[in-house]
Write a protein that holds these residues in place. Structure first.
Motif, mmCIF file in Angstrom:
data_model
loop_
_atom_site.group_PDB
_atom_site.id
_atom_site.type_symbol
_atom_site.label_atom_id
_atom_site.label_comp_id
_atom_site.label_asym_id
_atom_site.label_seq_id
_atom_site.Cartn_x
_atom_site.Cartn_y
_atom_site.Cartn_z
ATOM 1 N N GLY A 1 0.819 -1.208 0.000
ATOM 2 C CA GLY A 1 0.000 0.000 0.000
ATOM 3 C C GLY A 1 0.850 1.254 0.000
ATOM 4 O O GLY A 1 0.504 2.259 -0.630
ATOM 5 N N TYR A 2 1.964 1.203 0.688
ATOM 6 C CA TYR A 2 2.881 2.348 0.730
ATOM 7 C C TYR A 2 3.413 2.666 -0.665
ATOM 8 O O TYR A 2 3.520 3.824 -1.060
ATOM 9 N N VAL A 3 3.728 1.619 -1.413
ATOM 10 C CA VAL A 3 4.205 1.780 -2.779
ATOM 11 C C VAL A 3 3.099 2.392 -3.646
ATOM 12 O O VAL A 3 3.342 3.200 -4.531
ATOM 13 N N THR A 4 1.881 1.999 -3.370
ATOM 14 C CA THR A 4 0.718 2.421 -4.145
ATOM 15 C C THR A 4 0.302 3.860 -3.855
ATOM 16 O O THR A 4 -0.050 4.607 -4.765
ATOM 17 N N THR B 1 -1.615 11.204 -8.141
ATOM 18 C CA THR B 1 -0.924 11.629 -9.369
ATOM 19 C C THR B 1 -1.436 10.812 -10.555
ATOM 20 O O THR B 1 -2.478 11.116 -11.121
ATOM 21 N N TRP B 2 -0.750 9.754 -10.902
ATOM 22 C CA TRP B 2 -1.079 8.960 -12.085
ATOM 23 C C TRP B 2 -2.504 8.398 -12.030
ATOM 24 O O TRP B 2 -3.281 8.536 -12.978
ATOM 25 N N TYR B 3 -2.864 7.737 -10.919
ATOM 26 C CA TYR B 3 -4.180 7.099 -10.823
ATOM 27 C C TYR B 3 -5.309 8.125 -10.953
ATOM 28 O O TYR B 3 -6.344 7.838 -11.548
ATOM 29 N N ALA B 4 -5.098 9.314 -10.431
ATOM 30 C CA ALA B 4 -6.128 10.363 -10.505
ATOM 31 C C ALA B 4 -6.405 10.789 -11.947
ATOM 32 O O ALA B 4 -7.503 11.268 -12.245
ATOM 33 N N ASN C 1 3.030 1.290 -10.116
ATOM 34 C CA ASN C 1 4.375 1.813 -10.330
ATOM 35 C C ASN C 1 4.825 1.732 -11.783
ATOM 36 O O ASN C 1 5.482 2.633 -12.279
ATOM 37 N N GLN C 2 4.475 0.642 -12.440
ATOM 38 C CA GLN C 2 4.870 0.493 -13.831
ATOM 39 C C GLN C 2 3.807 1.026 -14.787
ATOM 40 O O GLN C 2 4.052 1.140 -15.981
ATOM 41 N N HIS C 3 2.616 1.302 -14.267
ATOM 42 C CA HIS C 3 1.501 1.842 -15.056
ATOM 43 C C HIS C 3 1.134 0.920 -16.224
ATOM 44 O O HIS C 3 0.709 1.384 -17.278
#
Length: 158
Positions: free
Chosen positions: A24-27, A33-36, A100-102
């Motif tokens: 979860g910390y990585v997420t 940012t990206w997910y939004a 992380n890798q999208h």
């Protein structure tokens, strides 16, 4: 409960929740940012829901694996625990692949493989403990929903 079983129970739950929290910390850095920026389906849950849901699921998973780990060693028990570990590694890898890798499509393929790993773990655990198997049902249910969500996000963002 024997002292060794208490230690196994604590370790099972703490390691599962702890590694899940690390995932979860990585997420979490990618959420605003990206997910939004991604297009998401109308049924996408609010972001604040994921943390509590995963915490509960990781606790249930930890209890489940403890119920198997405390049993006398055997080749079948070892296989069941190895299946659990495999699906758990896949669980952790999904966050890295997706957030992380999208790689939305690769994450979709990976989560489908993970789903089968969970299913095999449920079957393997059920040979030892019906409770251990049933404790994984909310997890596979949530992952089933996550597959649908991952698919929708992929389709909306390709």
């Amino acid at each position: 409960m024997e002292r060794s079983n208490i230690i196994k129970a604590i370790n099972s739950i703490a390691l599962t929740v702890g590694l899940g929290a690390a995932s979860g910390y990585v997420t979490v850095r990618e959420i605003p940012t990206w997910y939004a920026t991604l297009n998401k389906p109308s049924f996408n849950p609010p972001n604040y829901l994921f943390g509590p849901v995963w915490t509960i699921l990781y606790i249930l998973m930890g209890i489940s694996v403890y119920l198997i780990w405390k049993l006398p060693p055997s080749p079948h028990r070892k296989k069941a625990i190895n299946l659990y570990l495999l699906q758990f590694v896949l669980n952790l890898a999904w966050s890295i692949i997706f957030f992380n890798q999208h790689q939305i499509f690769l994450a979709l393929i990976e989560i489908i493989v993970m789903w089968f790993g969970i299913l095999l773990t449920i079957f393997a655990f059920s040979k030892f403990s019906k409770l251990a198997a049933w404790l994984l049902v909310p997890y596979i249910s949530w992952v089933s929903f996550a597959i649908i969500l991952n698919t929708a996000i992929w389709l909306l963002n390709r």
